[in-house]
Design an enzyme around this catalytic site. Structure first.
Site, PDB file in Angstrom:
ATOM      1  N   ASP A  16       5.228  -3.317  -2.189  1.00 34.35           N
ATOM      2  CA  ASP A  16       4.395  -2.543  -1.270  1.00 34.35           C
ATOM      3  C   ASP A  16       2.903  -2.764  -1.553  1.00 34.35           C
ATOM      4  OD1 ASP A  16       3.705  -0.645   0.646  1.00 34.35           O
ATOM      5  OD2 ASP A  16       5.242   0.759  -0.001  1.00 34.35           O
ATOM      6  N   HIS A  48      -3.525   2.907  -3.259  1.00 37.41           N
ATOM      7  CA  HIS A  48      -4.081   3.887  -2.323  1.00 37.41           C
ATOM      8  C   HIS A  48      -5.034   4.836  -3.046  1.00 37.41           C
ATOM      9  CE1 HIS A  48      -2.542   3.465   1.692  1.00 37.41           C
ATOM     10  NE2 HIS A  48      -1.286   3.311   1.275  1.00 37.41           N
ATOM     11  N   LYS A  76      10.747   4.899  -1.623  1.00 36.73           N
ATOM     12  CA  LYS A  76      10.548   5.469  -0.289  1.00 36.73           C
ATOM     13  C   LYS A  76      11.803   5.304   0.555  1.00 36.73           C
ATOM     14  CE  LYS A  76       5.605   4.238  -0.193  1.00 36.73           C
ATOM     15  NZ  LYS A  76       4.579   3.425   0.499  1.00 36.73           N
ATOM     16  N   ASN A 112       4.555   4.274  10.023  1.00 36.41           N
ATOM     17  CA  ASN A 112       5.327   5.159   9.155  1.00 36.41           C
ATOM     18  C   ASN A 112       5.626   6.447   9.920  1.00 36.41           C
ATOM     19  OD1 ASN A 112       5.060   3.253   7.116  1.00 36.41           O
ATOM     20  ND2 ASN A 112       3.227   4.229   6.282  1.00 36.41           N
ATOM     21  N   HIS A 159      -4.647   0.390   4.519  1.00 35.15           N
ATOM     22  CA  HIS A 159      -4.312  -0.857   5.210  1.00 35.15           C
ATOM     23  C   HIS A 159      -3.967  -0.514   6.643  1.00 35.15           C
ATOM     24  CE1 HIS A 159      -0.273   0.738   4.507  1.00 35.15           C
ATOM     25  NE2 HIS A 159      -0.683   0.957   3.268  1.00 35.15           N
ATOM     26  N   ASP A 202       1.863   0.395  -4.053  1.00 36.45           N
ATOM     27  CA  ASP A 202       1.162   0.936  -2.885  1.00 36.45           C
ATOM     28  C   ASP A 202       0.506   2.271  -3.200  1.00 36.45           C
ATOM     29  OD1 ASP A 202       0.789   1.009   0.195  1.00 36.45           O
ATOM     30  OD2 ASP A 202       1.816   2.905  -0.215  1.00 36.45           O
ATOM     31  N   THR A 248       3.750   0.221   6.060  1.00 33.51           N
ATOM     32  CA  THR A 248       4.982   0.013   5.288  1.00 33.51           C
ATOM     33  C   THR A 248       6.234  -0.108   6.151  1.00 33.51           C
ATOM     34  OG1 THR A 248       4.107   1.119   3.330  1.00 33.51           O
ATOM     35  CG2 THR A 248       6.489   1.043   3.542  1.00 33.51           C
ATOM     36  N   ASP A 257       5.091  -5.857   2.266  1.00 32.77           N
ATOM     37  CA  ASP A 257       5.156  -5.250   3.595  1.00 32.77           C
ATOM     38  C   ASP A 257       3.801  -5.210   4.290  1.00 32.77           C
ATOM     39  OD1 ASP A 257       4.139  -3.456   1.788  1.00 32.77           O
ATOM     40  OD2 ASP A 257       5.279  -1.734   2.501  1.00 32.77           O
ATOM     41  N   HIS A 258       2.750  -5.481   3.553  1.00 37.27           N
ATOM     42  CA  HIS A 258       1.383  -5.582   4.059  1.00 37.27           C
ATOM     43  C   HIS A 258       0.501  -5.854   2.854  1.00 37.27           C
ATOM     44  CE1 HIS A 258       0.763  -1.581   2.337  1.00 37.27           C
ATOM     45  NE2 HIS A 258       1.819  -1.164   3.031  1.00 37.27           N
TER      46      HIS A 258
END
Length: 547
Positions: free
Chosen positions: A40, A312, A165, A102, A488, A308, A81, A355-356
């Site tokens: 992530d 963040h 997640k 999301n 993102h 991720d 994500t 995923d990004h």
């Protein structure tokens, strides 16, 4: 003479039949197990920046013995994500698979929705809250590579998804998965009745062991000597908001025991240790569910989310982010070693991507001379509503979400005003904001000019029944987020550029610098193991993997 000719013909026929049978068998040869790994918010450049600090058994092994696509990109927005996981596994973009973010405001339903929400199912595995388990893949409109594997093996092949997640486990595992597992706030791996009413006894036993307590008791300190964190900013800087307790600063070491006493196991979701938990659980799952043990290929989809969450909160330049990737490298090494022993070195096919990607912190860029900033979406919403009232005498803004402006069409119709005139004035107003590059209308999106890269990316992530009537394209490096940390979602390369690594069964070593797109992974895997394409993919493939 005639007898010799008949014998020669029979011999030729038998040889042809044998060769044909051998060729047919070779055509259906597959690995025992496919491992899909999604990291992530992983930037491609992390493989270069942190390379000196990686061991030879993790990322370096994948690069040395596998095939690396160093210029892999997402080809749509929003780069978040859920759509990222869905796009990797379906081989298509949100316009087809329907996962628009999301969470997003659904224009047709006139309410906000979550990507994997499903009120028709119940939780399994003792979650902290019932809502954590009311999840399924029902909102995913396309089939996945994992779905097609199930179909191709007449449902004999096993498919599992595991992630911190829910969306990272559910969407890759697809519609036909044996089970998807995700992490509850109380530290338990949970699932839902979508996959069946019975919950495996071994998972209940695993949860009761509370193996995560060793991470709580040890706390989070630097993985290596502090002198090795040269790729990061100083530990104490103004671009981070990492905090486990009110009086704790974003600096090492982090006292997790103190935070656990106040918050419970939820505190783990802001640490790199969920990656350890994912690998440990995955190893147990492989053994308990006998993955890779018979003639039918199995699939295990893993997603690592700690990367991720931590970026963040602390940005891509933090010591916390570097520490997380150094630890993840050890997790990858551990997993590979386990797969070698349990499945066999040449019996599994593994791919790793993200995923990004993720942007730089705007405040950090601004402090160094690049005049950009973080934008508060709530302030944007207020500006839009105030403008509408002042200009048209009524609030025609239904909501503003993920750079989509949703108009209240019923209110516009009842007002008797010209919708085109309202849209034209709104566009002109929003484009006057210093951080806005351009505003695209629904009509412009649906008839996107292929030479307009941003318009094409917006189109691939757009559904007129779910998205807004206007899309706001920000200028590069601006983001709708807090001043600390990062996020993102943009169509610029800092959010689209990710690594893609293939390793193991019938994968040769190499590297490609040619630009590729993320939706090529699923159809490539389909061709590699000779199964049907996911039903919405454009079927563009990565030729090097198939050679």
């Amino acid at each position: 003479m005639k007898y010799i000719k008949i014998k020669a013909f029979k011999l030729f026929f038998l040889i042809a039949l044998t060769v044909g049978y051998s060729f047919s068998y070779a055509q259906t040869e597959r690995p025992k197990l496919i491992i899909g790994i999604v990291v992530d918010q992983m930037r491609m450049e992390y493989l270069y920046r942190y390379d000196p600090y990686f061991s030879n058994k993790g990322f370096k092994r994948l690069i040395k013995d596998g095939f690396l696509y160093s210029n892999m990109h997402y080809n749509y927005v929003p780069t978040h994500t859920a759509p990222g996981h869905a796009s990797i596994y379906t081989g298509t973009t949100p316009v087809n698979h329907g996962i628009m973010g999301n969470s997003w405001y659904n224009r047709e339903r006139k309410k906000k929705m979550y990507c994997t929400e499903d009120d028709t199912v119940s939780p399994l595995g003792t979650p902290a809250q019932e809502s954590e388990g009311k999840m399924s893949p029902k909102n995913l409109q396309s089939t996945t590579i994992t779905d097609e594997l199930k179909l191709s093996t007449n449902f004999r092949g096993k498919v599992f998804g595991v992630s911190m997640k829910d969306r990272g486990a559910i969407l890759p595992a697809g519609h036909f998965a044996d089970r998807a597992y995700w992490l509850s706030d109380n530290g338990n791996f949970i699932s839902s009745t979508f996959y069946g009413k019975d919950f495996p006894a071994w998972v209940n036993t695993y949860n009761l062991e509370k193996k995560y307590m060793k991470y709580i008791n040890e706390g989070w300190n630097l993985f290596r000597d502090k002198s090795l964190y040269k790729e990061s900013l100083s530990d104490n800087n103004s671009y981070e908001m990492m905090s486990f307790t009110a009086d704790q600063k974003a600096v090492f070491p982090y006292n997790l025991k103190e935070a656990y006493d106040k918050q419970g196991a939820k505190v783990l979701k802001s640490t790199p240790f969920t990656s350890d938990m994912i690998v440990d659980f995955a190893k147990e799952l492989i053994v308990r569910e006998d993955l890779g043990k018979d003639a039918d290929t199995d699939f295990l989809a893993l997603s690592f989310s700690a990367t991720d969450v931590i970026s963040h909160m602390t940005s891509p330049r933090s010591m916390e982010t570097q520490d997380t990737y150094m630890r993840l490298d050890e997790n990858i090494a551990d997993l590979l070693s386990f797969l070698d022993a349990k499945i066999g070195k040449n019996n599994y096919l593994l791919f790793l991507t993200a995923d990004h990607s993720g942007a730089e912190n705007p405040l950090y860029l601004n402090d160094n001379g690049y005049e950009v900033a973080s934008i508060d979406y709530k302030e944007v919403t207020k500006k839009l509503k105030d403008f509408s009232v002042q200009t048209f005498g009524k609030d025609f803004i239904e909501t503003y979400s993920t750079q989509n402006i949703y108009l209240n069409e019923d209110a516009i119709t009842s007002s008797g005003k010209n919708p085109n005139e309202i849209i034209e004035k709104l566009v002109s107003y929003v484009e006057s904001f210093p951080w806005v590059k351009r505003v695209y209308t629904e009509a412009q999106i649906l008839s996107a000019n292929p030479t307009d890269e941003h318009a094409s990316m917006i189109f691939r992530g757009y559904d007129k029944t779910q998205n807004g009537q206007l899309y706001v394209l920000l200028k590069p490096a601006y983001m709708e987020y807090m001043k600390e940390g990062t996020t993102h979602g943009a169509s610029y390369t800092y959010d689209t550029h990710v690594p893609a690594l293939f390793y193991g069964w019938k994968i040769h070593h190499g590297i490609s610098h040619k630009k590729q797109v993320i939706t090529e992974i699923a159809p490539t895997l389909s061709q590699k193991v000779q199964i049907t394409f996911p039903n919405s993919t454009s079927a563009q493939v990565l030729n090097e993997i198939l050679e």
